[in-house]
Motif scaffolding. Sequence first.
Motif, short mmCIF file in Angstrom:
data_model
loop_
_atom_site.label_atom_id
_atom_site.label_comp_id
_atom_site.label_asym_id
_atom_site.label_seq_id
_atom_site.Cartn_x
_atom_site.Cartn_y
_atom_site.Cartn_z
N LEU A 34 0.83 -1.20 0.00
CA LEU A 34 0.00 0.00 0.00
C LEU A 34 0.87 1.26 0.00
N GLY A 35 1.94 1.25 0.75
CA GLY A 35 2.86 2.39 0.78
C GLY A 35 3.50 2.64 -0.57
N PHE A 36 3.91 1.58 -1.25
CA PHE A 36 4.48 1.74 -2.59
C PHE A 36 3.43 2.22 -3.58
N LEU A 37 2.20 1.76 -3.44
CA LEU A 37 1.13 2.21 -4.33
C LEU A 37 0.87 3.70 -4.15
N ILE A 38 0.87 4.16 -2.91
CA ILE A 38 0.70 5.59 -2.64
C ILE A 38 1.85 6.39 -3.24
N ALA A 39 3.07 5.87 -3.15
CA ALA A 39 4.23 6.55 -3.74
C ALA A 39 4.10 6.63 -5.26
N ALA A 40 3.60 5.58 -5.90
CA ALA A 40 3.42 5.61 -7.37
C ALA A 40 2.36 6.63 -7.76
N VAL A 41 1.28 6.69 -7.02
CA VAL A 41 0.24 7.68 -7.32
C VAL A 41 0.77 9.08 -7.08
N PHE A 42 1.58 9.27 -6.05
CA PHE A 42 2.19 10.57 -5.79
C PHE A 42 3.11 10.98 -6.94
N TYR A 43 3.89 10.03 -7.46
CA TYR A 43 4.76 10.35 -8.59
C TYR A 43 3.94 10.75 -9.81
N LEU A 44 2.90 10.00 -10.10
CA LEU A 44 2.10 10.27 -11.29
C LEU A 44 1.25 11.53 -11.16
N GLY A 45 1.04 11.99 -9.95
CA GLY A 45 0.23 13.19 -9.74
C GLY A 45 1.08 14.44 -9.52
N PRO A 46 1.25 14.85 -8.26
CA PRO A 46 1.93 16.13 -8.00
C PRO A 46 3.41 16.16 -8.39
#
Length: 104
Positions: free
Chosen positions: A69-81
């Motif tokens: 879950l932590g890595f998934l949040i990091a991937a979404v953070f990279y693709l977003g802001p």
Amino acid sequence: MLIYTVLPLVLTGLFVWGFVDALARPARQFELAGQSRNFWLGILGGGGLLYFAVRVMRFWFPLAGWVSLGFLIAAVFYLGPERQRMGPRWTDRGPRRGSSRGGW
């Protein structure tokens, strides 16, 4: 049952999309965002492999759900802001479209 099969593959695709985007961007753009290119390649590549192993291949280790879950949040953070801070991908490879310099 379809959700348990398709959703993890789609979410693994987020890691692949982010990894390919990070490979395609010039290293100079990562300096604008404050993190190095190797940092994001490691997070996206390693996180994608771990997420695939835990969610699709069903490997188990302690706290596997929280780590993935932590890595998934990091991937979404990279693709977003994070991508927004870097700007458009191809700005340093030639003139921008719609530029008001020169021409008619």
